[in-house]
Design a protein around this motif. Structure first.
Motif, PDB file in Angstrom:
ATOM      1  N   ALA A  24       0.859  -1.164   0.000  1.00  0.00           N
ATOM      2  CA  ALA A  24       0.000   0.000   0.000  1.00  0.00           C
ATOM      3  C   ALA A  24       0.893   1.211   0.000  1.00  0.00           C
ATOM      4  O   ALA A  24       1.719   1.359   0.851  1.00  0.00           O
ATOM      5  CB  ALA A  24      -0.878   0.007   1.228  1.00  0.00           C
ATOM      6  N   THR A  25       0.722   2.054  -0.979  1.00  0.00           N
ATOM      7  CA  THR A  25       1.555   3.243  -1.035  1.00  0.00           C
ATOM      8  C   THR A  25       0.810   4.322  -1.758  1.00  0.00           C
ATOM      9  O   THR A  25      -0.182   4.089  -2.386  1.00  0.00           O
ATOM     10  CB  THR A  25       2.887   2.964  -1.749  1.00  0.00           C
ATOM     11  N   ALA A  26       1.306   5.544  -1.692  1.00  0.00           N
ATOM     12  CA  ALA A  26       0.803   6.597  -2.534  1.00  0.00           C
ATOM     13  C   ALA A  26       1.844   7.657  -2.693  1.00  0.00           C
ATOM     14  O   ALA A  26       2.636   7.902  -1.825  1.00  0.00           O
ATOM     15  CB  ALA A  26      -0.453   7.214  -1.944  1.00  0.00           C
ATOM     16  N   THR A  52      -0.437   3.540   6.036  1.00  0.00           N
ATOM     17  CA  THR A  52      -1.860   3.723   5.820  1.00  0.00           C
ATOM     18  C   THR A  52      -2.622   2.844   6.803  1.00  0.00           C
ATOM     19  O   THR A  52      -2.151   1.763   7.171  1.00  0.00           O
ATOM     20  CB  THR A  52      -2.281   3.404   4.373  1.00  0.00           C
ATOM     21  N   GLU A  54      -5.652   1.527   6.186  1.00  0.00           N
ATOM     22  CA  GLU A  54      -6.303   0.438   5.459  1.00  0.00           C
ATOM     23  C   GLU A  54      -6.233   0.661   3.964  1.00  0.00           C
ATOM     24  O   GLU A  54      -6.439   1.762   3.472  1.00  0.00           O
ATOM     25  CB  GLU A  54      -7.771   0.310   5.881  1.00  0.00           C
ATOM     26  N   LEU A  55      -5.912  -0.390   3.235  1.00  0.00           N
ATOM     27  CA  LEU A  55      -6.030  -0.414   1.781  1.00  0.00           C
ATOM     28  C   LEU A  55      -6.933  -1.569   1.393  1.00  0.00           C
ATOM     29  O   LEU A  55      -6.722  -2.697   1.837  1.00  0.00           O
ATOM     30  CB  LEU A  55      -4.667  -0.571   1.109  1.00  0.00           C
ATOM     31  N   ALA A  89      -8.260   0.523  -6.063  1.00  0.00           N
ATOM     32  CA  ALA A  89      -7.912   0.502  -4.638  1.00  0.00           C
ATOM     33  C   ALA A  89      -8.440   1.747  -3.960  1.00  0.00           C
ATOM     34  O   ALA A  89      -8.495   2.825  -4.564  1.00  0.00           O
ATOM     35  CB  ALA A  89      -6.400   0.416  -4.457  1.00  0.00           C
ATOM     36  N   THR A  90      -8.831   1.591  -2.685  1.00  0.00           N
ATOM     37  CA  THR A  90      -9.143   2.729  -1.820  1.00  0.00           C
ATOM     38  C   THR A  90      -8.202   2.664  -0.624  1.00  0.00           C
ATOM     39  O   THR A  90      -7.916   1.582  -0.103  1.00  0.00           O
ATOM     40  CB  THR A  90     -10.605   2.711  -1.349  1.00  0.00           C
ATOM     41  N   ILE A  91      -7.708   3.830  -0.202  1.00  0.00           N
ATOM     42  CA  ILE A  91      -6.698   3.904   0.850  1.00  0.00           C
ATOM     43  C   ILE A  91      -7.133   4.926   1.888  1.00  0.00           C
ATOM     44  O   ILE A  91      -7.439   6.074   1.544  1.00  0.00           O
ATOM     45  CB  ILE A  91      -5.331   4.315   0.259  1.00  0.00           C
ATOM     46  N   LYS A  92      -7.140   4.525   3.165  1.00  0.00           N
ATOM     47  CA  LYS A  92      -7.518   5.416   4.253  1.00  0.00           C
ATOM     48  C   LYS A  92      -6.284   5.874   5.026  1.00  0.00           C
ATOM     49  O   LYS A  92      -5.387   5.085   5.291  1.00  0.00           O
ATOM     50  CB  LYS A  92      -8.486   4.711   5.211  1.00  0.00           C
ATOM     51  N   LEU A  94      -3.547   8.020   4.560  1.00  0.00           N
ATOM     52  CA  LEU A  94      -2.272   7.837   3.880  1.00  0.00           C
ATOM     53  C   LEU A  94      -1.228   8.841   4.359  1.00  0.00           C
ATOM     54  O   LEU A  94      -1.506  10.024   4.521  1.00  0.00           O
ATOM     55  CB  LEU A  94      -2.484   8.027   2.380  1.00  0.00           C
ATOM     56  N   ARG A 183      -4.183  -3.777   6.523  1.00  0.00           N
ATOM     57  CA  ARG A 183      -4.373  -2.819   7.611  1.00  0.00           C
ATOM     58  C   ARG A 183      -3.039  -2.564   8.315  1.00  0.00           C
ATOM     59  O   ARG A 183      -2.169  -3.424   8.338  1.00  0.00           O
ATOM     60  CB  ARG A 183      -5.416  -3.329   8.603  1.00  0.00           C
TER      61      ARG A 183
END
Length: 214
Positions: A24-26, A52, A54-55, A89-92, A94, A183
């Motif tokens: 998980a990255t951004a 993050t 959650e992804l 993907a959705t990421i919370k 970040l 997570r």
């Protein structure tokens, strides 16, 4: 079928992509016309850290590759990575950080980017993350481990240019799943590529010293 994994892996060699792991990255992603992916690019001499909460990724695949690039003094180099790919993907919550060392007068300078802390998460389509190290709690749905990279069809496919430039082996080890949920993610990566990347509530800051997401 679900598989739960917790742990950290430091990728030492190209061939070591042998356990279920996902990234998980951004970063400020490259928005490309109609989700088409550009050819492989040379990575910078700086990796970046990401956390993050959650992804949630739909259509996941992962395979080994080499990221070619430069050191900070301009020498050619290459990094073994695990490329994690998602159709969406959705990421919370970040956080991304990168430290530029030894700037004259200032010393170390840290860039920190945050997004997706509110009701609207970060959203991405055709997301590829080139991962060097990962720690997370992960759940995979309908996972296939050990497929040939070219036959991993649950995700968005291999990146253009990798096979032609011999940066990835289409007959090498890969894994895929219908869905991946991660997570409490902590990871180090060399590159991120996306068809589209929507960073809700984006905040960016610069400061002197070493300040990272973890």
């Amino acid at each position: 079928m679900e598989s739960q994994v917790r742990g950290g892996t430091r990728w030492k060699r190209f061939a070591v992509v042998m356990v279920p792991s996902v990234a998980a990255t951004a970063c400020i992603g490259v928005a490309l016309a109609q989700g088409a992916l550009a050819a492989s690019f040379s990575v910078s001499g700086q990796s970046f850290k990401v956390t993050t909460k959650e992804l949630v990724g739909e259509g996941f695949s992962q395979y080994g590759a080499l990221d070619e690039g430069y050191t900070l003094d301009g020498k050619k180099t290459a990094h073994p990575v695990a490329v994690s790919a998602f159709k969406s993907a959705t990421i919370k919550s970040l956080c991304q950080s990168v430290v530029t060392p030894n700037i004259p007068v200032l010393g170390n300078v840290s860039l920190i980017l945050r997004a997706g802390d509110g009701a609207e998460p970060v959203k991405a389509q055709n997301l590829y993350i080139d991962v060097a190290e990962l720690n997370a709690d992960a759940t995979f749905t309908n996972i296939d481990i050990g497929v040939a990279a070219k036959d991993a069809n649950k995700g968005p496919g291999m990146k253009q240019g990798e096979v032609a430039n011999k940066q990835a082996n289409p007959f090498g080890f890969a894994q895929q799943a219908d869905k991946a949920v991660l997570r409490d993610v902590k990871q180090t990566a060399w590159a991120t590529t996306a068809g589209t990347f929507k960073l809700s509530g984006l905040k960016m800051s610069l400061s002197t010293g070493v300040k990272e997401c973890y």
